[in-house]
Design a protein around this motif. Structure first.
Motif, PDB file in Angstrom:
ATOM      1  N   ASP A 129       6.107  12.504   3.648  1.00 19.70           N
ATOM      2  CA  ASP A 129       4.900  12.246   2.875  1.00 19.70           C
ATOM      3  C   ASP A 129       5.167  11.055   1.962  1.00 19.70           C
ATOM      4  OD1 ASP A 129       2.638  12.185   1.362  1.00 19.70           O
ATOM      5  OD2 ASP A 129       2.707  14.276   0.735  1.00 19.70           O
TER       6      ASP A 129
ATOM      7  N   SER B 174      -0.766  -1.262   8.484  1.00 17.12           N
ATOM      8  CA  SER B 174      -0.839   0.197   8.354  1.00 17.12           C
ATOM      9  C   SER B 174       0.532   0.833   8.438  1.00 17.12           C
ATOM     10  CB  SER B 174      -1.740   0.776   9.445  1.00 17.12           C
ATOM     11  OG  SER B 174      -3.009   0.200   9.398  1.00 17.12           O
TER      12      SER B 174
ATOM     13  N   TRP C 281      -2.085   8.051   9.454  1.00 14.23           N
ATOM     14  CA  TRP C 281      -1.809   6.647   9.114  1.00 14.23           C
ATOM     15  C   TRP C 281      -2.757   6.208   8.011  1.00 14.23           C
ATOM     16  CZ3 TRP C 281       1.942   4.077  12.224  1.00 14.23           C
ATOM     17  CH2 TRP C 281       2.322   4.762  13.393  1.00 14.23           C
ATOM     18  N   ASN C 282      -2.283   5.317   7.144  1.00 17.71           N
ATOM     19  CA  ASN C 282      -3.155   4.876   6.052  1.00 17.71           C
ATOM     20  C   ASN C 282      -4.108   3.769   6.482  1.00 17.71           C
ATOM     21  OD1 ASN C 282      -1.588   2.580   6.115  1.00 17.71           O
ATOM     22  ND2 ASN C 282      -0.723   2.825   4.064  1.00 17.71           N
TER      23      ASN C 282
ATOM     24  N   GLY D 238      -9.221  12.301   5.182  1.00 17.73           N
ATOM     25  CA  GLY D 238      -8.682  11.175   5.957  1.00 17.73           C
ATOM     26  C   GLY D 238      -9.637  10.003   6.037  1.00 17.73           C
TER      27      GLY D 238
ATOM     28  N   ARG E 184       0.823  -1.217   0.000  1.00 16.37           N
ATOM     29  CA  ARG E 184       0.000   0.000   0.000  1.00 16.37           C
ATOM     30  C   ARG E 184       0.854   1.262   0.000  1.00 16.37           C
ATOM     31  NH1 ARG E 184      -3.735  -0.565   5.011  1.00 16.37           N
ATOM     32  NH2 ARG E 184      -4.651   1.323   4.116  1.00 16.37           N
ATOM     33  N   MET E 185       2.161   1.112  -0.155  1.00 17.58           N
ATOM     34  CA  MET E 185       3.050   2.275  -0.111  1.00 17.58           C
ATOM     35  C   MET E 185       3.610   2.580  -1.500  1.00 17.58           C
ATOM     36  SD  MET E 185       2.979   3.259   2.989  1.00 17.58           S
ATOM     37  CE  MET E 185       4.375   4.362   3.153  1.00 17.58           C
TER      38      MET E 185
ATOM     39  N   LYS F 280      -8.776   6.496   7.146  1.00 15.27           N
ATOM     40  CA  LYS F 280      -7.441   6.609   7.734  1.00 15.27           C
ATOM     41  C   LYS F 280      -7.530   6.995   9.214  1.00 15.27           C
ATOM     42  CE  LYS F 280      -5.817   7.816   3.159  1.00 15.27           C
ATOM     43  NZ  LYS F 280      -5.234   8.815   2.257  1.00 15.27           N
TER      44      LYS F 280
ATOM     45  N   GLU G 179       1.372   7.735   6.573  1.00 15.33           N
ATOM     46  CA  GLU G 179       1.283   8.292   5.227  1.00 15.33           C
ATOM     47  C   GLU G 179       1.882   9.695   5.191  1.00 15.33           C
ATOM     48  OE1 GLU G 179      -2.350   7.565   2.902  1.00 15.33           O
ATOM     49  OE2 GLU G 179      -2.372   9.741   2.563  1.00 15.33           O
ATOM     50  N   LYS G 180       1.595  10.453   6.235  1.00 18.23           N
ATOM     51  CA  LYS G 180       2.167  11.789   6.349  1.00 18.23           C
ATOM     52  C   LYS G 180       2.522  12.041   7.811  1.00 18.23           C
ATOM     53  CE  LYS G 180      -0.286  14.125   2.546  1.00 18.23           C
ATOM     54  NZ  LYS G 180      -0.624  12.906   1.793  1.00 18.23           N
TER      55      LYS G 180
END
Lengths: 430, 460
Positions: B437, B423, B414-415, B104, A338-339, B107, B426-427
């Motif tokens: 990022d 997880s 977090w994603n 979000g 997922r990255m 997320k 993400e940023k």
């Protein structure tokens, strides 16, 4: 959790009996076979006389005692490769630790099989974590050769060793260089000298080897003969891309070598060459730091990239705090999918990297690390997705035998469930 | 071949890492005061922080599940921050006019992750001898050394902790060879040319202490005291008595640190595994007039949760490390949950350049072990084990560690659920500035060391 409590209760009723290989069927399970495929919903597994006899979806036609898994995950036991399971009780208590023999006169001849202790807490704890088989070996320390590793099972019985002398290990790269006299150059010279002695087949019989001829004893050279003949795999500890290339190149001099790379943090840089050579890799799962100069290109995407290139990759248990973190590491590789820019594994691929792939590398292909007809009855029922952090087994079978999951840790947990000492000290609580 | 860290430490007592380094109550001595050494003739404290926040955009994170770090959870929440500070945290009804909106949905948002026990910079990678700057192992008492003087800001480990762990603040401790290892330093996890450029403004100093096997082994091995646990206590107690007698007329760096502890300005972070030994240390602290803020590596803390609660001492722990040394033999997965059941303070720590990338996962393991024991700890509280509780025990909780109006905008998006293995951050914002990022490959730091090397700028 409630469903699992029910499961546990029914399992206890069904199998409160003796520690012998059982025949039973697990139904209504989320079955992950370990072969790289995705899990099967509403699946079943049939175990007969200690071996898996069938797997599928739906309900099997069977009169065997049934366990309703209530949707819980059922998988083959985890196969931990490159471990020290059974070789120590406390790492830093040297008397209890048989992983090194720096002062020994022997190296390649060392054989762990006779000293595996199936009662070691290390084994008990890892059995309770869902590891049913492992490849165990000592660390190269008196020479670049670490000796002969064994495939073991983690069952609660005296017979731990599934296959003795299953593989030989040799350290190249920085670590091997330190042992060999200070540089990688020495490792290659020593390795070649040793393999030539072993190939010449003089070692086992002859006293004509001058004592200063090679750095190995006759006994060690004899132990390397099956390596030179390609009958025993040689696990090569190596990290740097250039060292991997040099290792693969050994096949041009010693074509029969059955090579396995261990570590391979820079494997992704030479993935196509590894794939072309058909050499499997036991790779460090999440290394992403330049821990030393031979791992400058380390990235968590290493394994994903190698698999994408067609390399068979198992996760290296030696690269983590405890082998019981294998499933956590595999889950992290799934997270990478997922990255953006990262390369991970599908769930099925990740689970295979801790089950069927390490089993196959260890010579137990189709026999362990997989739920398939004819495979050993190593079966784990989990309280959640086995790759998710915190998931633990509720039942573990090895060779079809229901295994005890208690150990030092579970006893401590029960004793300190509360801190009540109003009647007697904790020492009486057992 | 650091794959064998565990065994290498066990067998060879390598310098770095495992074996050699080793509730809700507020820490009494937590302070925003920038206590350092006594000021010099110019009136300034030495080595002052030069860190200042980088520019950020007014940002509204909307639609995510928000864990505020103090046990609060808001589904479909909104987090607003601008000018480096959290402006508001609330539900979907919060107005977002004037903010960049980031969706979000699906997320999660947490405070920046905080590691109370790190050796990044002091034991940087590459882990070569030339980089081994974490233990001044020449005397059992070195309160005079400061960890910040060993920190290499180019350690690539800082970047991995940020990108993979969401770590925004961390405490760098000296190692555990010594009974008294020296001062810690608290850093913002922001790439900088100097350690001063990373120093967390206003964070109190800590002092590292160690009990148990390490000091007696290191100095016993040199044929000097301490060589036993009783020697450990004798040397420590005499040190405190001597510190109490210090009149301050002639500057003494070690005594300045010890008196900072006695004055409650410097927080004690005590490496200590065994329950019986922690109890003795707490009694020694009472005798000598100081307070232990946190026991680190407190593998047996679960045996004395009541005592730890009563003495208001946090336990900074791993989820599952055990067995690598004798004093870690009784490590169990339920440590955190049992501590929490006793009402004692739990912090999840790493002491490891890899573990610091997954503190959230370690907390989740400890939570799951509790659930199997019937101790059901809400996710929102577990998030506090690697955010707010760490901040409390480092004395910075009034500035960071939770998402509350006016606090530093140290934030992770977090994603997915941060307590799931699937997880990732993400940023990551530090003081409202976007410092990582996943969607922008240039928005990740690359240390000087990695420039021009294989893998430069890779996702890592």
């Amino acid at each position: 959790m409630k469903a699992l409590a029910t499961l546990l209760a029914s399992a206890a009723i069904a199998f409160a009996a003796p520690a012998t290989a059982q025949s039973f069927v697990v139904t209504n399970a989320t079955v992950a076979s370990g072969d790289g495929s995705e899990p099967i919903e509403s699946g079943y597994v049939v175990v007969e006389n200690g071996k898996v006899s069938a797997i599928g979806s739906g309900t099997p036609a069977s009169n065997l005692p049934a366990i309703d898994a209530n949707g819980a995950w059922v998988t083959p036991g985890i196969f931990a490769t490159v471990t020290s399971l059974g070789l120590w009780d406390v790492g830093a208590v040297s008397e209890s630790n048989d992983t090194r023999a720096g002062g020994a006169p022997f190296s390649a001849a060392l054989d762990v099989a006779p000293v595996i202790n199936p009662s070691s807490q290390h084994i008990l704890v890892h059995r309770a974590s869902g590891i049913t088989r492992a490849a165990t070996v000592t660390l190269p320390s008196s020479s670049i050769f670490g000796g002969q590793g064994a495939v073991i099972d983690l069952g609660a019985d005296p017979d731990a060793v599934t296959q003795a002398r299953a593989f030989q290990v040799v350290a190249l790269g920085e670590y091997g260089g330190r042992i060999a006299g200070g540089s990688r150059v020495a490792t290659h010279t020593l390795l070649r000298a040793a393999l030539r002695e072993a190939s010449a087949n003089r070692a086992a019989t002859s006293a004509d080897i001058r004592s200063d001829d090679v750095l190995l004893t006759r006994f060690d050279a004899a132990a390397l003969a099956p390596v030179a003949r390609g009958e025993q795999p040689l696990y090569v500890y190596v990290e740097r891309a250039s060292d991997i290339r040099s290792t693969l190149a050994l096949k041009s001099e010693f074509p029969r070598l059955d090579l396995v790379l261990v570590g391979a943090s820079e494997g992704w840089l030479v993935a196509s060459e590894i794939a072309a050579a058909g050499v499997p890799v036991i790779a460090d799962g999440l290394d992403d730091l330049p821990a030393n100069f031979e791992e400058l290109a380390a990235t968590q995407s290493n394994i994903g990239r190698m698999v994408k290139a067609g390399v068979r990759v198992a996760l290296n248990a030696a690269a983590m705090q405890n082998p019981r973190n294998l499933n956590q590491y595999a889950g992290n590789l799934v997270a990478l999918t997922r990255m953006p820019g990262a390369d991970g594994l599908t769930w099925g691929q990740a689970f295979a990297a801790i089950t069927s792939v390490p089993a196959a590398i260890s010579g137990m292909g189709d026999k362990a690390g997989v739920l398939a007809p004819g495979a050993v009855g190593d079966l784990v029922i989990w309280d959640g997705d086995p790759l998710e952090v915190g998931s633990m087994p509720v039942k573990v079978y090895i060779d079809g035998i229901d295994q005890p999951l208690d150990n030092h840790q579970s006893r401590l947990k029960e004793r300190y469930r509360d801190l009540d000492e109003s009647d007697l000290p904790k020492g009486y609580d057992w | 071949m650091k794959k064998y860290t565990l065994l290498a430490c066990a067998a060879a007592f390598a310098v770095a890492g495992c074996s050699t380094t080793g509730g809700s109550s507020d820490v009494a001595s937590a302070s925003t005061k920038d206590w350092t050494a006594p000021v010099g003739k110019d009136g300034n404290a030495p080595f002052p922080s030069t860190y200042s926040p980088y520019p950020g955009r007014p940002t509204a994170l909307v639609g995510a599940t928000v864990f505020d770090g103090r046990g609060g959870r808001i589904d479909n929440g909104t987090v607003l921050f601008r000018d480096g500070k959290v402006v508001a945290v609330g539900d979907a009804s919060l107005a977002t006019d004037g903010y960049d909106r980031i969706d979000g949905s699906g997320k999660f948002v947490t405070p920046g992750v905080i590691d109370i026990h790190s050796h990044l910079g002091d034991y940087p990678t590459p882990s070569v001898q030339a980089h081994s700057d974490g233990n001044e192992a020449t005397s059992p008492m070195t309160p005079e050394v400061w960890a910040e003087h060993s920190v290499w800001p180019q350690d690539p480990g800082f970047t991995r902790a940020l990108a993979n762990g969401g770590v925004t603040s961390l405490q760098i401790l000296p190692g555990s060879a010594n009974l008294t290892g020296g001062r810690s330093v608290t850093l913002k996890n922001v790439s900088a040319r100097t350690v001063q450029g990373m120093k967390f403004p206003g964070a109190p100093y800590g002092m590292k202490m160690a009990c148990g096997e390490n000091p007696k082994r290191v100095y016993g091995g040199k044929g000097r005291a301490p060589s036993t646990r009783m020697g450990n206590f004798a040397v420590n107690r005499q040190m405190w008595l001597d510190a109490q007698a210090y009149d301050g007329k002639k500057r003494d760096l070690g005594k300045e640190t010890l008196n900072g502890v006695l004055d409650g300005e410097i927080l004690v972070h005590n490496h200590c595994y065994r329950a019986d030994e922690m109890a003795l240390v707490m009694d020694m602290a009472k005798e000598m007039g100081y307070k232990v803020t946190a026991f680190h590596h407190a593998v047996e803390a679960y045996k004395i949760g009541d005592l730890l609660k009563e003495n208001d001492v946090c336990s900074a722990i791993w989820a599952d490390w055990y067995g690598f040394k004798m004093e870690a033999y009784d490590g169990i997965l339920e440590n955190a949950a049992l501590l929490r059941q006793a009402g004692a303070c739990v912090v999840i720590h790493s002491d490891d350049e890899n573990g610091i990338q997954r503190l959230n996962q370690e907390a989740a393991k400890a939570q799951a072990a509790g659930l199997r024991l019937g101790i059901d700890i809400p996710d929102a509280e577990v998030v506090g084990w690697f955010t707010h509780n760490a901040a409390k025990a480092m004395g910075i909780a009034d500035m960071t560690g939770s998402l509350e109006t006016g606090k530093m905008a140290d934030v992770v998006l977090w994603n997915g659920d941060p307590l799931s293995v699937y997880s990732r951050p993400e940023k990551v914002w530090v003081d409202g500035a976007l410092m990582f990022d996943a969607m922008d490959r240039k928005r990740r730091p690359v240390s000087d060391f990695e420039l021009g090397q294989p893998g430069e700028g890779d996702v890592k």
